[in-house]
Motif scaffolding. Structure first.
Motif, PDB file in Angstrom:
ATOM      1  N   TYR A  45      -8.069  -3.870  19.319  1.00 38.12           N
ATOM      2  CA  TYR A  45      -7.437  -4.612  18.553  1.00 38.12           C
ATOM      3  C   TYR A  45      -6.701  -3.627  17.580  1.00 38.12           C
ATOM      4  CZ  TYR A  45     -11.331  -3.897  15.727  1.00 38.12           C
ATOM      5  OH  TYR A  45     -12.482  -3.393  14.691  1.00 38.12           O
ATOM      6  N   ASN A  46      -5.826  -4.102  16.756  1.00 43.00           N
ATOM      7  CA  ASN A  46      -5.181  -3.025  15.638  1.00 43.00           C
ATOM      8  C   ASN A  46      -6.093  -3.039  14.361  1.00 43.00           C
ATOM      9  OD1 ASN A  46      -3.495  -1.423  14.197  1.00 43.00           O
ATOM     10  ND2 ASN A  46      -1.824  -3.006  14.060  1.00 43.00           N
ATOM     11  N   LYS A  47      -6.809  -2.123  14.145  1.00 47.90           N
ATOM     12  CA  LYS A  47      -7.700  -2.250  13.051  1.00 47.90           C
ATOM     13  C   LYS A  47      -6.935  -1.738  11.648  1.00 47.90           C
ATOM     14  CE  LYS A  47      -9.733   2.399  14.200  1.00 47.90           C
ATOM     15  NZ  LYS A  47      -9.196   2.548  15.513  1.00 47.90           N
ATOM     16  N   ALA A  48      -5.823  -1.012  12.195  1.00 48.47           N
ATOM     17  CA  ALA A  48      -5.057  -0.713  10.779  1.00 48.47           C
ATOM     18  C   ALA A  48      -4.568  -1.774   9.897  1.00 48.47           C
ATOM     19  CB  ALA A  48      -3.904   0.228  11.086  1.00 48.47           C
ATOM     20  N   GLY A  49      -4.727  -1.852   8.743  1.00 44.20           N
ATOM     21  CA  GLY A  49      -4.249  -3.130   8.023  1.00 44.20           C
ATOM     22  C   GLY A  49      -4.803  -4.555   7.955  1.00 44.20           C
ATOM     23  N   LEU A  50      -6.186  -4.317   8.462  1.00 46.35           N
ATOM     24  CA  LEU A  50      -6.806  -5.482   8.767  1.00 46.35           C
ATOM     25  C   LEU A  50      -8.157  -5.581   7.706  1.00 46.35           C
ATOM     26  CD1 LEU A  50      -6.724  -7.663  11.052  1.00 46.35           C
ATOM     27  CD2 LEU A  50      -8.429  -6.521  12.239  1.00 46.35           C
ATOM     28  N   VAL A  51      -8.234  -6.553   6.878  1.00 51.64           N
ATOM     29  CA  VAL A  51      -8.974  -6.720   5.717  1.00 51.64           C
ATOM     30  C   VAL A  51     -10.039  -7.925   6.197  1.00 51.64           C
ATOM     31  CG1 VAL A  51      -9.002  -7.444   3.315  1.00 51.64           C
ATOM     32  CG2 VAL A  51      -7.422  -5.805   4.076  1.00 51.64           C
ATOM     33  N   GLN A  52     -11.214  -7.596   5.712  1.00 52.04           N
ATOM     34  CA  GLN A  52     -12.064  -8.702   5.927  1.00 52.04           C
ATOM     35  C   GLN A  52     -12.981  -8.817   4.428  1.00 52.04           C
ATOM     36  OE1 GLN A  52     -14.518  -7.483   9.116  1.00 52.04           O
ATOM     37  NE2 GLN A  52     -15.409  -5.641   8.103  1.00 52.04           N
ATOM     38  N   ILE A  53     -13.229 -10.229   3.999  1.00 55.77           N
ATOM     39  CA  ILE A  53     -13.641 -10.875   2.988  1.00 55.77           C
ATOM     40  C   ILE A  53     -15.027 -11.543   3.249  1.00 55.77           C
ATOM     41  CG2 ILE A  53     -13.176 -11.661   0.694  1.00 55.77           C
ATOM     42  CD1 ILE A  53     -10.284 -11.215   1.343  1.00 55.77           C
ATOM     43  N   PRO A  54     -16.124 -11.521   2.764  1.00 54.98           N
ATOM     44  CA  PRO A  54     -17.011 -12.334   2.981  1.00 54.98           C
ATOM     45  C   PRO A  54     -17.003 -13.818   2.569  1.00 54.98           C
ATOM     46  CG  PRO A  54     -17.859 -11.003   1.477  1.00 54.98           C
ATOM     47  CD  PRO A  54     -16.455 -10.377   1.757  1.00 54.98           C
ATOM     48  N   ILE A  55     -17.134 -14.758   3.120  1.00 54.80           N
ATOM     49  CA  ILE A  55     -17.063 -16.068   2.579  1.00 54.80           C
ATOM     50  C   ILE A  55     -18.509 -16.615   1.591  1.00 54.80           C
ATOM     51  CG2 ILE A  55     -16.860 -18.848   3.302  1.00 54.80           C
ATOM     52  CD1 ILE A  55     -15.434 -17.771   5.766  1.00 54.80           C
ATOM     53  N   GLN A  56     -18.295 -16.755   0.463  1.00 51.98           N
ATOM     54  CA  GLN A  56     -19.429 -17.080  -0.218  1.00 51.98           C
ATOM     55  C   GLN A  56     -18.820 -17.849  -1.444  1.00 51.98           C
ATOM     56  OE1 GLN A  56     -20.755 -13.129  -1.397  1.00 51.98           O
ATOM     57  NE2 GLN A  56     -18.821 -12.369  -2.094  1.00 51.98           N
ATOM     58  N   GLY A  57     -20.184 -18.483  -2.210  1.00 55.42           N
ATOM     59  CA  GLY A  57     -19.594 -19.189  -3.595  1.00 55.42           C
ATOM     60  C   GLY A  57     -18.708 -20.148  -3.082  1.00 55.42           C
ATOM     61  N   ASN A  58     -17.616 -20.358  -3.875  1.00 51.91           N
ATOM     62  CA  ASN A  58     -16.533 -21.438  -3.832  1.00 51.91           C
ATOM     63  C   ASN A  58     -15.678 -21.298  -2.734  1.00 51.91           C
ATOM     64  OD1 ASN A  58     -17.605 -22.464  -6.307  1.00 51.91           O
ATOM     65  ND2 ASN A  58     -16.243 -21.235  -7.664  1.00 51.91           N
ATOM     66  N   LEU A  59     -15.963 -20.225  -1.915  1.00 47.14           N
ATOM     67  CA  LEU A  59     -14.897 -20.201  -0.940  1.00 47.14           C
ATOM     68  C   LEU A  59     -15.348 -21.186   0.498  1.00 47.14           C
ATOM     69  CD1 LEU A  59     -14.061 -16.217  -0.965  1.00 47.14           C
ATOM     70  CD2 LEU A  59     -12.829 -18.103  -1.870  1.00 47.14           C
ATOM     71  N   ALA A  60     -16.556 -21.400   0.497  1.00 47.27           N
ATOM     72  CA  ALA A  60     -17.086 -22.161   1.670  1.00 47.27           C
ATOM     73  C   ALA A  60     -16.607 -23.389   1.761  1.00 47.27           C
ATOM     74  CB  ALA A  60     -18.965 -22.203   1.384  1.00 47.27           C
ATOM     75  N   GLY A  61     -16.402 -23.996   2.984  1.00 45.06           N
ATOM     76  CA  GLY A  61     -15.758 -25.349   3.174  1.00 45.06           C
ATOM     77  C   GLY A  61     -14.530 -25.174   3.698  1.00 45.06           C
TER      78      GLY A  61
END
Length: 788
Positions: A453-469
């Motif tokens: 996969y192309n790892k350049a420019g790939l961002v990850q953010i944990p789903i927590q708090g109000n983001l769930a759902g």
């Protein structure tokens, strides 16, 4: 007598300042390099040994035997601790706990995402952290309580007393601070910032209350009453799985806590090494560098034999014994060693902060430790004896009648010994050059190898708090794309570069019922492959256009090979007893070790299991601008939690930490070894130039040019370097072959490192020898021949 010898030694060293400076410098670099490496080895060796009864403490491992291999994990069922405590002989304490996981803890506006552990009171009996504040008898008994480390308490409360104050966990649970413990040292395998009761974990995860021997979901640690119980306890615990679960192939074993960090590689259910192999390399490197420094001293000392010969002759003529002369030269050597030790101290103090920041560790010189001083003084004295032994016995062997008549002291045997010493130095230097080159080749090979996969420019953010759902995730996706900071957004059940979440519970038509195959299990959102920059080999990925994707599944290429379907699209497989239809085959991509082939994996579209947002940055926009816009959107929707945005490429780099460490240390200390070897070569050049100065003068009188003289003098040294490389090549080949064999994907052995070694060592030798040779070649012949 000793006082007189000491005075003579000091006068001799003061008289020959250049010689003293070179020798002290060589020995100081050797001692400093050796001590820094020994400090690092001691630091790694001390992992998990700071607890009172560490030698009686064990981690329970789960060995799962399949038809192809045996898997070994330090993951066990939640019922393991109680079963071990009640039924295994000699157990003093048994504890189950979660592995450290980052969670949000806050006090008002002060919010931090730090590592938390859920556990029971026995955990604090086994790992006896120093309790700074609080009642040790009531810890972890109250469900809504928390224990903070000293740094965590300071971050949350400043200089206030935190006991009985309230904090919030994940902005939902209100917990009372019941104790403060000393910060966990960096050389501890379990790194944590706060501890909470296991009962709170059960409250948050009701499924964890059920006794399930098929669910390995926690860490179990055992402490025995005495070491003598180990064999009996280990034998009894072996079949603990089969006694509680029918048809299981799992076996348990006790692995010493003191070996958890260094011996973490398992083959066929047995520990076969790990980081300890790297430590052995550094230990050998430490003493080889010191030995090279000693050899360098020998060469420089014997190179001055012509100047010391008359002194030896006069002292013998007036009655001095050979033993007294040996003692005199040994005192000089040991005195030089202790002078070098003082310089080495300075070098260590200057370089340690750099190495600590480079390696992310905490190496310190413990001035109050008698062990440190014993090792240092012992090592310095040993260095003095080893370095001074050959020169002392060689110089004291001169016969007074011959040396006082002007007899040449340079016998062929002494010259041969010096040549052997120089060859030894360059054998080691060439080996280091080759090994370091291969380490960097391997590192670059794996880094440049396609990861799927192309790892350049790939961002990850944990789903927590109000983001769930589902609704909140859909809103977040809409707003992120609207800002123009990202082009695509999807979701995944774990961070992209971590292992875990796997199962044997996958079956299909035609599968051998006796064959157990481990599958990685993940959940993903729509357009996952497209967002990742990967590709679908066959079929399609999950899409909102299809409503039945909850019962569909995507597998990778490795899974297709294992299952054996020629046309997998539309076929059905059973996962944990439920049927799923294969709708697509995704290209293999690296999630775990980049050094191994991808494991079989299936991906479901169960959105309730996703824990990370994966976004592809807009390539047409500045990265910092995009990152700021992402942070702003996430913070607006989830103000009580940190954004905790990471780049997939940065996380991927962490997988190469061990190889990077090995490369950096080999590079630096290899350079030191080569530098010291050059000093040894310079010593031999000084000696040979001194012995051949009359020959060189006669050649100049007969018409030899400076270039002819330089060629004559360099030719012999090039031969020595060539011999050293010929010896080093097979040794280095054996070492790097063994090292590379541990990697499933490796760069292989080519000619380039060997060409670099012989070229670099030859260039270094020519430059080093030429420094002295030019001086001799340009000297006036009359200065050497006027006494003839």
């Amino acid at each position: 007598m000793f006082k007189l010898d000491l005075k003579i030694a000091l006068r001799s060293l003061w008289k020959n300042k250049g010689y003293t400076l070179i020798n002290v410098g060589g020995l100081a670099i050797g001692l400093a390099s050796c001590m820094i490496l020994l400090l690092y080895v001691a630091y790694e060796w001390s992992y998990d040994r700071q607890f009172t009864n560490f030698e009686k403490t064990y981690i329970i491992y789960n060995n799962v035997k399949t038809t192809t291999k045996t898997f070994s994990w330090a993951w066990t069922p939640n019922a393991m601790a109680d079963e071990v405590r009640s039924k295994i002989t000699g157990v003093a304490y048994a504890s189950h706990s979660s592995y450290p996981q980052e969670q949000v803890i806050s006090n008002g506006e002060k919010t931090f995402k730090k590592k938390a552990v859920y556990t029971d009171p026995s955990f604090l009996k086994i790992f006896d952290y120093k309790i700074i504040k609080g009642n040790p008898n009531t810890l972890l008994t109250n469900i809504n309580s928390v224990i903070l480390t000293e740094s965590m308490a300071k971050n949350l409360f400043g200089d206030e007393d935190p006991i009985n104050k309230m904090v919030k966990l994940q902005n939902t649970e209100v917990l009372k601070v019941e104790a403060v413990i000393q910060d966990v040292p960096k050389n501890s395998s379990i790194q944590l910032d706060y501890i909470m009761p296991w009962t709170l974990f059960i409250k948050q995860n009701p499924w964890a209350k059920d006794i399930n021997w098929g669910n390995n979901m926690c860490l179990t640690v055992v402490q025995l009453q005495k070491d003598t119980y180990f064999d009996q306890a280990n034998s009894q615990i072996r079949d603990i799985y089969s006694r509680n679960q029918e048809g299981t192939s799992s076996k348990a074993l006790l692995h010493p806590l003191s070996k958890w960090h260094l011996y973490d590689n398992f083959e066929n259910g047995k520990s076969v090494g790990g980081k300890i192999d790297q430590l052995r390399i550094f230990l050998i490197l430490a003493f080889c560098i010191l030995l090279i420094a000693c050899v360098n001293f020998m060469n420089l000392s014997t190179a001055r034999s012509e100047k010391r010969a008359k002194e030896v002759g006069v002292r013998k003529a007036i009655g001095s014994s050979r033993g007294a002369l040996v003692g005199q030269f040994m005192i000089e050597s040991i005195l030089l060693s202790f002078m070098a030790m003082l310089v080495a101290f300075t070098l260590m103090e200057v370089s340690l902060p750099y190495f600590n920041s480079l390696l992310g560790i905490e190496l310190i010189i413990s001035y109050k430790s008698w062990t440190f001083w014993s090792v240092l003084v012992g090592l310095t004295t040993f260095t003095g004896f080893v370095a001074g032994s050959y020169p002392a016995f060689y110089l004291s062997s001169f016969e007074p009648v011959k040396v006082l008549k002007g007899f040449n002291t340079a016998g062929s045997s002494s010259l041969s010994v010096r040549k052997i010493l120089v060859v030894f130095q360059f054998v080691f230097a060439a080996c280091l050059i080759i090994c370091t080159a291969v380490i960097y080749q391997q590192l670059n090979y794996i880094k440049d190898k396609p990861v799927g996969y192309n790892k350049a420019g790939l961002v990850q953010i944990p789903i927590q708090g109000n983001l769930a759902g589902k609704e909140k995730l859909a809103l977040l996706k809409e707003r992120l794309i609207k800002t123009g900071s990202v082009t695509q957004v999807t979701y995944f059940s774990t961070a992209l570069n971590i292992s875990g979440n796997n199962t044997f519970s996958v079956s299909w038509p035609g599968k051998n019922p006796k064959e157990d195959i481990l599958f990685n299990t993940r959940a993903a959102g729509e357009d996952f492959a497209q967002t990742m920059g990967s590709e679908m080999v066959a079929g399609r990925e999950f899409s909102s256009k299809f409503t039945a994707d909850s019962t569909n599944i995507v597998i990778n290429e490795a899974a297709v090979k294992v299952i054996g379907f020629k046309n997998p699209i539309g076929k059905t497989i059973n996962v944990m007893g439920k049927p799923f239809t294969i709708i697509g085959v995704m290209k293999d991509f690296v999630m775990e070790s980049p050094y191994k082939t991808a494991a079989p994996m299936y991906i479901t579209n169960h959105m309730e299991n996703v824990e990370f947002i994966i976004a592809r940055l807009n390539p047409a926009q500045n990265i910092s601008t995009s990152a700021a816009q992402i942070d702003e959107v996430v913070k607006a929707l989830n103000p009580n939690f940190p954004v905790d945005r990471t780049f997939a490429s940065d996380n991927f780099e962490q997988k190469f930490q061990d190889e990077r460490l090995l490369g950096i240390l080999s590079n630096w200390f290899g350079g030191f070894a080569i530098f010291i070897s050059c000093l040894g070569l310079l010593g031999l050049a000084l000696f040979m130039a001194e012995q051949r100065k009359k020959e060189i003068s006669i050649r100049k009188v007969l018409g030899a040019s400076t270039l002819n003289i330089l060629t004559l003098l360099n030719k012999d040294f090039i031969k020595l370097v060539a011999i050293a490389n010929l010896i080093a090549f097979p040794l280095a080949y054996i070492i790097i072959s063994k090292w590379l064999s541990a990697y499933e994907f490796n760069v292989g052995i080519n000619a380039l490192p060997f060409v670099i070694a012989i070229s670099l060592s030859s260039i270094i030798a020519i430059i080093t020898v030429s420094i002295q040779s030019v001086k001799v070649a340009k000297a006036a012949p009359i200065d050497s021949l006027k006494h003839e």
